[in-house]
Design an enzyme around this catalytic site. Structure first.
Site, PDB file in Angstrom:
ATOM      1  CE  LYS A  24     -53.707 -26.290  55.516  1.00 20.00           C
ATOM      2  NZ  LYS A  24     -53.241 -24.948  55.145  1.00 20.00           N
ATOM      3  CB  VAL A  83     -58.182 -28.525  57.631  1.00 24.62           C
ATOM      4  CG1 VAL A  83     -56.791 -28.476  58.254  1.00 24.62           C
ATOM      5  CG2 VAL A  83     -58.263 -27.588  56.434  1.00 24.62           C
ATOM      6  CG  ASP A 113     -57.334 -16.135  51.146  1.00 23.09           C
ATOM      7  OD1 ASP A 113     -57.888 -15.028  51.321  1.00 23.09           O
ATOM      8  OD2 ASP A 113     -57.902 -17.214  51.377  1.00 23.09           O
ATOM      9  CG  MET A 160     -57.512 -25.292  48.340  1.00 26.56           C
ATOM     10  SD  MET A 160     -57.741 -24.935  46.609  1.00 26.56           S
ATOM     11  CE  MET A 160     -56.576 -26.086  45.903  1.00 26.56           C
ATOM     12  N   GLY A 161     -60.766 -27.748  50.631  1.00 26.71           N
ATOM     13  CA  GLY A 161     -61.326 -28.995  51.134  1.00 26.71           C
ATOM     14  C   GLY A 161     -61.276 -29.053  52.649  1.00 26.71           C
ATOM     15  CG  LEU A 194     -57.335 -29.458  62.773  1.00 27.84           C
ATOM     16  CD1 LEU A 194     -55.941 -29.134  62.272  1.00 27.84           C
ATOM     17  CD2 LEU A 194     -57.441 -29.184  64.268  1.00 27.84           C
ATOM     18  N   GLY A 195     -61.394 -28.299  60.582  1.00 29.90           N
ATOM     19  CA  GLY A 195     -62.260 -27.362  59.887  1.00 29.90           C
ATOM     20  C   GLY A 195     -62.262 -27.631  58.397  1.00 29.90           C
ATOM     21  CB  ALA A 196     -64.242 -26.940  55.716  1.00 25.42           C
ATOM     22  N   GLY A 197     -61.435 -25.650  54.531  1.00 23.00           N
ATOM     23  CA  GLY A 197     -60.844 -24.517  53.844  1.00 23.00           C
ATOM     24  C   GLY A 197     -61.415 -24.372  52.456  1.00 23.00           C
TER      25      GLY A 197
END
Length: 519
Positions: A54, A40, A148, A37-38, A32-35
């Site tokens: 996550k 997803v 955030d 923290m790491g 799904l992507g990257a946040g």
């Protein structure tokens, strides 16, 4: 809804070779992507339930005490049970790669929705405000501060928005003891007090972020924009928010959230009371879709048909919209004792061996080349190795460069030295008697220079009658600085702006590239 097959990302690219096939009890369907923290991932349970999983970056997971802090955050997040949040389903802080699973919401983020549909109607913004305010009420009610909230952390479902990503949330009672070298949050949507000091973040800071998010929803731009993080933070410290394009019907609601003094902002419960009927919409109620434009509903329908559409449709590439989280402990400097004479030569040689990439380093702050080979230091005790030394310090000492017209900033006496050195900056050409605000940023040495510091200082100076001022760097930032290049930016009224740089080098290293100490 048709389920994607494991390893295949519908609407996007397949899983990479190094992506996991399973995390805990969940089969991984795609990314799904990257946040902050790491990574997803989209996961599916044995019963067919979809979750967002996550994972935590390896370098974070290996930090001393991180797993304990992560477990505490998970326990706090599990107490949040509001309708307008994505509930924490399961987590494993002790796994080789710690992970957290939340309920998956097949909906676009507010950032994506506005990118496709443009600014949202007034009634839609009020509906969005009511849902997010109720989400904050749930979060704050259990002693958490999100820290955030922004358009990419708000998902827009037909029955109401969902506030997501508690990866950077901290229990309010822990904020006084959490150590951070910079602000935690997102510059374009961050409250002024949070930008100055992350420990000052509170429920009122989340309300400010909600107001900034509503500005984006109604106008397609945040209240503060810039070409860089420093530019955004400078405007946040010195300028009023940009509310151009904001409908007059929303002015009172949003400007109240954006007040600079935290206690003057409304609480989330006060916002709910004001929004009235917009807060009462629930799934199954008549007119549950009435606040969303048809184009928005069409986009949401695509996400409901294709759970992995989000991965193929990024929200945007604005670097100032990225989250900024605490640095791992290994990147945080520790207080340094001046080395004894018997250790200085060994310490210096070790540093030279491990920091050769300093040579030729180009400053991102002012495109100032500070690399170079300096004669006098040898890699071998016999002196037969190639001569090498630290990079030349920035030529920013007051009086060493041509004076500039308008505001200027320079270093007093020295532009390189160890962290415990008493650095000072001097400003000229600022408006007499006017307040001056400061920002500090720092990058580490190559080959992979890391952003070590990016803050707005809580200290303010006042220019003398001749337009000058002098301030110690320790007044601007009291914690020790790491090895790296530090940029100090001063801003005054009317767009007055100037920057200077100095370099932190190891204890015992010769300033200015001279020879290593004898011994």
């Amino acid at each position: 809804m048709t389920e994607p097959q494991p390893g295949v990302k519908e609407g996007g690219e397949p899983l990479r070779r190094w992506d996991p096939e399973r995390i805990g009890p969940y089969v991984i369907l795609g990314r799904l992507g990257a946040g902050a923290m790491g990574q997803v991932y989209l996961g599916r349970s044995a019963a067919g339930r979809l979750v967002a999983v996550k994972t935590i970056k390896v370098e974070l997971a290996e930090e001393a005490g991180f797993r304990t802090r992560f477990a505490q955050e998970v326990a706090a997040a599990r107490r949040v049970s509001g309708f307008f949040t994505a509930a924490v389903v399961e987590a494993d802080p002790d796994a080789d790669l710690p992970w957290l699973a939340t309920a998956y919401v097949p909906a676009p983020s507010l950032a994506r929705l506005v990118a496709v549909c443009g600014p949202l109607p007034v009634t839609t913004v009020r509906w969005l405000a009511a849902g997010c305010a109720e989400a904050l009420e749930s979060i704050h009610g259990v002693g958490l501060v999100h820290r955030d909230l922004k358009p990419s952390n708000v998902l827009i479902a037909p029955d109401g928005p969902r506030v997501i990503d508690f990866g950077v949330a901290r229990a309010a009672e822990r904020m006084g003891v959490t150590t951070s070298r910079g602000a935690v949050g997102t510059p374009a949507y961050m409250a002024p007090e949070q930008a100055r000091d992350t420990h000052q973040a509170s429920a009122a800071s989340d309300v400010y972020a909600l107001g900034a998010t509503l500005v984006f929803a109604a106008t397609e731009h945040p209240p503060y924009q810039g070409d860089s993080v420093m530019d955004v933070l400078s405007r946040l410290a010195t300028e009023e928010p940009d509310l151009s394009g904001l409908p007059g019907e929303l002015t009172e609601l949003i400007t109240a959230c954006l007040r600079r003094v935290p206690r003057e902002r409304p609480t989330s419960s006060a916002m709910l009371a004001q929004l009235g009927q917009f807060a009462e919409t629930r799934p199954g109620a008549a007119g549950e879709h009435s606040y969303l434009p048809d184009e928005a509903m069409a986009l949401i329908a695509q996400y409901q048909r294709n759970p992995l559409l989000a991965a193929a449709q990024p929200d945007g590439g604005d670097p100032t919209s990225l989250s900024y989280t605490e640095l791992p402990a290994s990147y945080q400097p520790r207080p340094r004792r001046p080395p004894s004479s018997s250790r200085q030569r060994a310490d210096w040689r070790h540093w030279v061996r491990t920091h050769l990439a300093w040579l030729g380093w180009v400053s991102v702050g002012a495109a100032l080349v500070v690399g170079g080979v300096i004669l006098g230091a040898s890699l071998t005790s016999s002196g037969t190795g190639p001569p090498i030394g630290p990079p030349v310090p920035p030529q920013t000492v007051c009086g060493t460069s041509q004076p500039v017209s308008g505001p200027g900033l320079c270093m007093v006496k020295r532009s390189a030295g160890p962290a415990h050195f008493a650095f000072a900056v001097q400003g000229t050409g600022f408006a007499p008697g006017a307040p001056v605000t400061f920002m500090l940023s720092e990058i580490g040495p190559p080959p992979d220079p890391k952003d070590l510091l990016d803050i707005t200082s809580s200290y303010h100076a006042v220019a003398e009658p001749d337009g000058t001022f002098q301030v110690a760097v320790s007044q601007l930032y009291s914690s020790p600085l790491a090895l790296g290049l530090v940029t100090v930016t001063a801003s005054g009224p009317g767009g007055a702006h100037a920057s200077t740089e100095f370099m932190i080098i190891p204890d015992g290293a010769p300033p200015g590239g001279g020879p290593p100490p004898a011994g």
